[in-house]
Structures are given as C-alpha cells and as structure tokens.
Design an enzyme around this catalytic site. Structure first.
Site, short mmCIF file in Angstrom:
data_model
loop_
_atom_site.label_atom_id
_atom_site.label_comp_id
_atom_site.label_asym_id
_atom_site.label_seq_id
_atom_site.Cartn_x
_atom_site.Cartn_y
_atom_site.Cartn_z
NE ARG A 227 10.31 -65.35 -38.77
CZ ARG A 227 11.53 -64.86 -38.89
NH1 ARG A 227 12.16 -64.40 -37.82
NH2 ARG A 227 12.14 -64.82 -40.07
CG HIS A 275 11.66 -58.67 -34.84
ND1 HIS A 275 10.60 -59.27 -35.49
CD2 HIS A 275 12.75 -59.40 -35.18
CE1 HIS A 275 11.03 -60.30 -36.19
NE2 HIS A 275 12.33 -60.41 -36.02
#
Length: 312
Positions: A227, A275
């Site tokens: 994250r 991502h």
C-alpha cells in the site's frame, strides 16, 4: 439476495457471471429495483458513501480486494462480517512481481544499466543468491507465497510480522523487538504488510538506514507492492539520492495516479509501476465468492473474515 456495488471495474460483467454461478439465487446491481431489506450480501470495491444505506438484514460484506484498509475507513460501514479475497491466482501474480524485482536488483540492474548508458565495460560480479538476504515484511497469504517462490532460487530469506510466524527455511522475526534485528541483516526489503495504523509510514528514512550495507553494490533495496500508505515518498527520494538506498521498486503510492510533479518519476534508480503487481481475477473471483455465498446459505461459516481490531 446479493447486491453488487463495484467502482472502477466491470460491474456488469461481474454481475452476469455471479448470477450464472449462483442461479437461482437473486443478484442485483446498483440501479436495479430491489428492496434494501432483502439484501443479505453486498459485494464491494471502492463503495460510494451510500452503498450500505438501508441494508438492515446484511449477513456479510464481500470485498473484491485482498486489502481492506480503505473499506475499513468507510464512514457508513455496517457491523457485519467482512470477507476478503484470498485467491491463488492473485497470490501468483503478486509473487511474479516480487520475484521479478528481487532478481532484477540482486543482479545489479541499476548498475549495469548505468554502465551501458556510459558505454562503460566494468565486470563487477553480483553476489551469489545465497549471499543475498531478502527480508519480507508481512507473512500472510501473499508473503508466504512470495517466500515459497523465492526459496528455490537460493536466496537467504528472513521475515518480519506482527506476531511470530514459522516457515521452513526462513528466519522469522516479529514485533517491535524484532524489527531492527530483522532490518540489520536485510539487503532487499520486500513489503507485503497489511496497512494498519501500526504499519502506516513504516517505509521511512529511519527504516532504510537500518538495512544492511556492503552486500549489494550501491546499497540496499526496497520493493513495495502493498500500500502507498506504508511509505514516505519524500524519504524514499532522499534515500535514493544520498545512497541510503541503492534502488527502489514501487507499485503503490500515497496518491494514485502518481502526480506528475512527483520527483519519483525522474529518479533513475526508482522503478515505478502503476499499481499492477496483482489484480483480482473475475474468473477465479466468481468461483470464490459464489462458493462463499452458497456455503453460508447452507449454514457453513464464512471464511477469510477480517479481524477489524487488527485491520486484516
């Protein structure tokens, strides 16, 4: 009845396939006509503020993501069990990313790319895999799978987690007392932790300074595929610039998409990916979530339920 509330993915396709897998169990989507009191399960990804309005008989929240930190911050999250996505395909994809970047850095790609650009012939030999220690932060499903795939490549492996975890062939560290000893012997730091208040910002300048030096040319390396909230990007830029870090592979960021003015874009020893390390597969996700609903309706317990106190 199952309600789909999916943002930034193909909700129509998921709805069609889940309806086929669950038939005759009813499946509805946002915009369909339904009584909120009839909804027993809601399948979510980036739910809007009104997603849970009127769901008075909800039995479970099914999360498309493996990580649930954003969902847990939802202002109207109901008091119902949360089931996260655990999937072999997702784990394989994440491990593919980790193995690719660990081996890239182990073989000193940054150094030899610079040599090629400068037309410089310099036969610096990388250390053997066994001389290189990969430290994995987070030994949940993803961390354990990454370790399992790195072990046959010959790397020395160690792990760090909130509570003690044992895995053959890996030196385990845990808790606050184990953090610095873990870092001190790590050359390539891989982050696969869940994002919690305790792990937010853990990838910072102080952490980087405690990694082992002297094994990898240029300095230790970090790989973050967990994250963006785990990292201080200002600290990463600083550490890459002054040699505290030799390189960094980053798939997640504090703000996504990564802003155009981020210095990380232009740093040659920083490898930015948007991502994409792993994705929740619709094919396997439909099988997983339809099975959970069928089993729960038949009286079996839910699996992979999130512990809200721990945050994962």
């Amino acid at each position: 009845m199952l309600l789909l509330h999916l943002s930034d993915v193909d909700e129509a396709s998921w709805g069609t396939r889940l309806a086929e897998a669950l038939a005759p169990y009813p499946v509805v989507r946002r915009g369909d006509a339904y009584d909120p009191a009839d909804i027993r399960y809601i399948f979510v990804w980036k739910p809007k503020p009104e997603a849970f309005d009127g769901l008075s008989n909800l039995k479970a929240v099914l999360s498309l993501g493996a990580g649930v930190d954003a969902l847990l911050r939802h202002p109207n999250l109901p008091d119902a069990p949360i089931v996260r996505f655990v999937d072999d395909d997702l784990s394989q994809r994440m491990s593919d990313y980790v193995v690719a970047h660990v081996t890239m850095h182990h073989r000193l790609y940054t150094r030899f790319r610079a040599d090629q650009k400068a037309k410089r012939w310099s036969q610096l030999y990388p250390p053997a895999a066994g001389q290189t220690t990969v430290g994995i932060m987070g030994m949940g499903v993803l961390g354990q799978d990454a370790a399992k795939r790195l072990l046959p490549l010959g790397f020395t492996l160690r792990s760090w987690s909130r509570t003690p975890k044992q895995m053959d062939g890996i030196e385990g560290f845990s808790g606050d007392a184990g953090f610095e000893p873990f870092l001190s012997g790590t050359d390539i730091l891989v982050n696969l932790l869940p994002l919690t208040p305790d792990t937010a910002g853990i990838l910072n300048y102080q952490t980087f300074g405690k990694l082992r030096r002297g094994v990898l040319d240029g300095g230790p390396v970090i790989v973050n595929a967990a994250r963006g909230g785990h990292q201080s990007e200002a600290d990463i830029a600083r550490a890459l610039g002054d040699g505290t870090l030799g390189a960094a592979s980053l798939d997640v960021f504090q703000v996504e998409p990564l802003p155009q003015d981020s210095p990380l874009w232009a740093i040659e020893n920083c490898y930015v990916t948007p991502h994409i390390a792993a994705i929740s597969s619709e094919r396997t996700g439909v099988v997983y979530f339809s099975s959970i609903i069928k089993n729960h309706e038949a009286g079996k317990p839910l699996i992979n339920v999130v512990d809200r106190a721990r945050g994962y």
